[in-house]
Each structure stands twice: as C-alpha cells, then as structure tokens.
Design a protein around this motif. Structure first.
Motif, PDB file in Angstrom:
ATOM      1  N   UNK A 382      35.342  47.171  31.437  1.00 34.80           N
ATOM      2  CA  UNK A 382      36.133  47.549  30.270  1.00 34.80           C
ATOM      3  C   UNK A 382      37.599  47.153  30.441  1.00 34.80           C
ATOM      4  N   UNK A 383      38.087  47.211  31.669  1.00 38.87           N
ATOM      5  CA  UNK A 383      39.468  46.800  31.923  1.00 38.87           C
ATOM      6  C   UNK A 383      39.662  45.323  31.609  1.00 38.87           C
ATOM      7  N   UNK A 384      38.669  44.518  32.007  1.00 40.15           N
ATOM      8  CA  UNK A 384      38.781  43.074  31.797  1.00 40.15           C
ATOM      9  C   UNK A 384      38.453  42.657  30.373  1.00 40.15           C
ATOM     10  N   UNK A 385      37.562  43.425  29.704  1.00 48.22           N
ATOM     11  CA  UNK A 385      37.152  43.086  28.342  1.00 48.22           C
ATOM     12  C   UNK A 385      37.154  44.338  27.464  1.00 48.22           C
ATOM     13  N   UNK A 386      38.346  44.783  27.067  1.00 45.39           N
ATOM     14  CA  UNK A 386      38.429  45.998  26.233  1.00 45.39           C
ATOM     15  C   UNK A 386      37.655  45.880  24.924  1.00 45.39           C
ATOM     16  N   UNK A 387      37.348  44.651  24.512  1.00 45.50           N
ATOM     17  CA  UNK A 387      36.647  44.434  23.255  1.00 45.50           C
ATOM     18  C   UNK A 387      35.238  45.045  23.253  1.00 45.50           C
ATOM     19  N   UNK A 388      34.678  45.298  24.452  1.00 45.74           N
ATOM     20  CA  UNK A 388      33.302  45.821  24.511  1.00 45.74           C
ATOM     21  C   UNK A 388      33.242  47.330  24.306  1.00 45.74           C
ATOM     22  N   UNK A 389      34.405  47.981  24.233  1.00 42.67           N
ATOM     23  CA  UNK A 389      34.427  49.443  24.118  1.00 42.67           C
ATOM     24  C   UNK A 389      33.985  49.861  22.712  1.00 42.67           C
ATOM     25  N   UNK A 390      32.794  50.477  22.648  1.00 41.09           N
ATOM     26  CA  UNK A 390      32.254  50.938  21.379  1.00 41.09           C
ATOM     27  C   UNK A 390      32.423  52.450  21.258  1.00 41.09           C
ATOM     28  N   UNK A 391      31.760  53.066  20.258  1.00 42.54           N
ATOM     29  CA  UNK A 391      31.910  54.507  20.018  1.00 42.54           C
ATOM     30  C   UNK A 391      31.423  55.326  21.215  1.00 42.54           C
TER      31      UNK A 391
END
Length: 441
Positions: A382-391
């Motif tokens: 998540x640190x490297x790809x914040x875009x994957x953070x869903x609900x």
C-alpha cells in the motif's frame, strides 16, 4: 509579508487565454492594490508598475518563450530590483573574533533577534557569545539568558549594573579572552527617538569597537523605516539591517522597499517567532515566494542547515511526478522539524499557488499527526501503490491508526491532489529553467 492577492492574480494571468494587453493591465492593477495594501509608498508603486507595463508591451520575448511567460520574467526581475536587486549580503565574518552590535527602536524584537543570530551562526560552526547591555528593561537579562540556554549559547550580563557601556565593554572582553568567534551585543531600545538611539550606538561603539553595527527594524513601522534606515546608513557605513516580524504584518512591503531605496544592506529577515525563523535576505528568492514561483534553493539550504532526511533528490522526485506514500511520509516527518508546513510548501515552485484550504486554516499540524499514524498502518504494498487502497483496506487502516475512515479518505484525496500537482509542476519546472527563475540564490 504575504501577498496572496498577487499569487491569485498571477494564477489567473497564467491560465488566461484572452487579450494579452488587457490581462497585463488587470494584473498590474491587482499588483498595485496589493503593494499599497502592504504599505508600500504609492509613488514607488507607480514607478515600479510603469516599468513593468512598458517592458511588457514593448519587449519581444526570446524564441521559444510566450509573451505570458516572458511577462512573468519581467515582473520577477522588476520586483527583485524593487526590493534591493540581486546583491548577496556578506554573511561570513571577515575575521575572528567578530563583534556585532545590535541597535533598534523599542519593540523591534531586538533581543529575540540577537538569539536568532546566535543560533544561526552556531549552526554554521562558530563559537558565539551573547552580551545583554539593555539596562532599561528589567526583564531583558532574564529573557536573553533563557533564550541562550534554549539554544546552548552563553550569555554575559550584569543585572544590577545600570552602565550599559561598561557592561558591553566587559562582556566583549569576557568572550574575546576565551577565544569565542562571534560576540553579539544586545542594547536597549528607544521609543521613536532615532537621535537617542544613534547617540547610544556611537557611545557603545566607541568603547567596544564593533566590527559590524546591526539595525533591527520592525516590519510593522512600514514606510517610516525609510528615515530610520537612511540616518543609520549615513551614521555607520559598516552597518547592516535586519527586518523582523515579516510574518505578522501587512506593512512588510513598506518596510522592505523603504529600506532598499536608501541603499542600505538588508542582511537578514525574521519570518516568524521561532528561534530558527531567520533567513538571509535575497530579493530574488523573496520575490519568487511572493509570486508563488517557489524557492527550491532556499528549501534545500534550510534542509541542509537543520540536517533532516529531506534531500534535494526528494524535491526533484516530487517535482518529477514520482510520488508514493513512502516519500509523503518522509516529507511529512521532515516538514514537522522544519517549521510551519505552509511556509515550507511555499518554497516549492508552483505549489504556493494551490495550497489546500486545510493548511491555510491553521490545522495542518493536527492533520500531519493523523496522516503519519495512517501511513504507519499501511502495508508495504500500500505504501508503494496507494491506488490499491479500497473500502476494505480503508477500514483496516483506520482501525490500526485509531482514526476515522474519513481521515484515511482525506489523506488519499490529498495524495491524489499532490500526485496531479507534481505532474503539473514538471511543466512549470521546465518553464522556470527556461526563464532562469526561482532556482538562483
């Protein structure tokens, strides 16, 4: 000195697509209004804007530069000249020991400035001593003593002695005999009595033979700074000037321009109440921040002086659009050490034109605490790809950080805004390089 109106006008000018001459006229009108609001002399404002208007309408931009881009360069150059030009004040002592005598009107912030100066030179590697020769204010000795203890700089004073000249002389002898590099002497102020101020300066100077006499001027006196600076400049050609409290007064422009027009050297400016909020005054750098162009060189210097893990490479990564939560975390930790977030962000080219309202509302520090806790609750992915953070991930992160899911979403929203902004800044950075703005000391 904050000219938000000028930044907004510049932003409108850059984004505008209408008639060039009309856009120039509107920007100049806004610039005049903001400078007069900042207590700059009306005659000086008219002279300045006349030069800008003439150059904007008569000069042809170099190949590859649009007229609007060239206009920014004209405004930048003329404002830089207006506030003193590109002269670099001589900061380093020419010899050791170096004795500095501080004088100023009552309430100018002289004692605090003495401590700020001591802290500045201590960080530069000098052994600094402070002498308190203010015998008029009962708490003057205690104030400087406390500040000295706070920054680890010794203070000489004689609380029961009323002879300022003798205290100054013995204080200088005390530090010089012990091998100190710089001795800073704080003196009593005078309330709007320039004659008494200059008389005391001469008396003490005759006895301690200072290498530099420094006049401390409160930005709040605005255009009145002209007469004081002129008399001081005439009385002591080896003198320099520090303008204080530029962060909290609308008259900062008046004070700076009034001093600059006398030809006196403004060496430092005080940009806040904290002990490290003193910076070398370089008009091009100052103007770049007023216009929202930014001050990358100044930011890197501040980082170097405070020794934080926020490097020029990090700034370059941000400006190049390479952003993830690791870099955001590193920046947030470093920014907390460096001072108010809004001031630091104003140094990044282009960013000050679009600072979020949350930061302007003075709630930045509380948000930073929450954001750091949120980032600490993220996985490596998540640190490297914040875009994957869903609900689902948002709920887990919020629970781990002890915050609301709304706080996590707010951080992600700010991250997306910064990411878009960093990409936009790539274009502005290229423009700045073409115009050679903002990056020069």
């Amino acid at each position: 000195m904050v000219l938000d109106g000028v930044r907004k006008a510049l932003s409108r000018f850059l984004s505008g697509k209408g008639d060039y001459e009309r856009a120039v006229k509107e920007f100049i009108r806004d610039l005049q209004k903001e400078l007069i609001k900042a207590d700059v002399n009306v005659r000086l404002v008219l002279e300045l804007t006349k030069k800008i208007r003439e150059r904007a309408l008569e000069e042809e931009p170099p190949p590859g530069i649009t007229r609007r881009e060239w206009f920014i360069n004209i405004v930048y150059e003329e404002l830089s000249k207006f506030f003193g030009g590109d002269r670099k004040p001589d900061i380093k002592p020419k010899k050791k020991p170096w004795v500095m005598l501080l004088v100023g009107l009552q309430g100018s912030g002289k004692t605090t400035t003495a401590a700020k100066l001591a802290y500045y030179y201590k960080l530069e590697g000098y052994r600094v001593g402070l002498v308190t020769a203010d015998t008029y204010r009962p708490a003057a000795y205690d104030q400087l003593k406390q500040l000295g203890e706070q920054i680890g700089v010794p203070v000489y004073g004689e609380p029961n002695n009323k002879d300022a000249v003798e205290i100054a002389r013995r204080g200088v002898e005390y530090f010089v005999s012990r091998g100190f590099d710089i001795v800073i002497v704080d003196t009593a102020g005078r309330h709007h009595r320039e004659e008494d101020l200059l008389k005391e300066m001469r008396e003490i100077a005759e006895n301690i033979k200072p290498d530099e006499v420094v006049l401390v001027i409160d930005a709040a006196i605005g255009q009145q700074a002209h007469n004081l600076a002129k008399k001081f400049h005439t009385a002591t050609p080896i003198g320099s000037i520090i303008v204080t409290k530029l962060d909290g007064t609308a008259k900062g422009g008046g004070a700076l321009s009034a001093v600059a027009v006398t030809g006196a050297t403004i060496k430092f400016i005080g940009t806040g109440e904290k002990i490290d909020e003193l910076e070398v005054f370089r008009p091009p750098r100052f103007v770049a921040r007023i216009l929202g162009i930014g001050d990358l060189e100044g930011l890197v210097e501040k980082v170097r002086r405070i020794k934080v893990e926020f490097t020029e490479k990090d700034v370059e990564e941000f400006l190049s659009g390479r952003l993830n939560m690791r870099l955001v975390y590193k920046q947030l930790v470093s920014l907390r050490k460096m001072g108010p977030l809004r001031k630091i962000l104003q140094m990044i080219p282009g960013l000050s034109l679009k600072i979020p309202l949350e930061i302007e509302a003075g709630k930045a520090e509380e948000k930073i605490k929450k954001w750091l806790a949120i980032i600490n609750s993220m996985t490596y992915e998540e640190l490297d790809k914040p875009e994957i953070i869903d609900r689902r991930r948002t709920r887990r992160i919020a629970y781990g950080a002890g915050v609301k899911t709304e706080d996590v979403r707010e951080l992600l929203k700010q991250y997306e805004m910064m990411k878009k902004l960093s990409k936009q800044l790539r274009k502005r950075k290229d423009l700045l390089k073409k115009l050679q703005l903002g990056f020069k000391p």
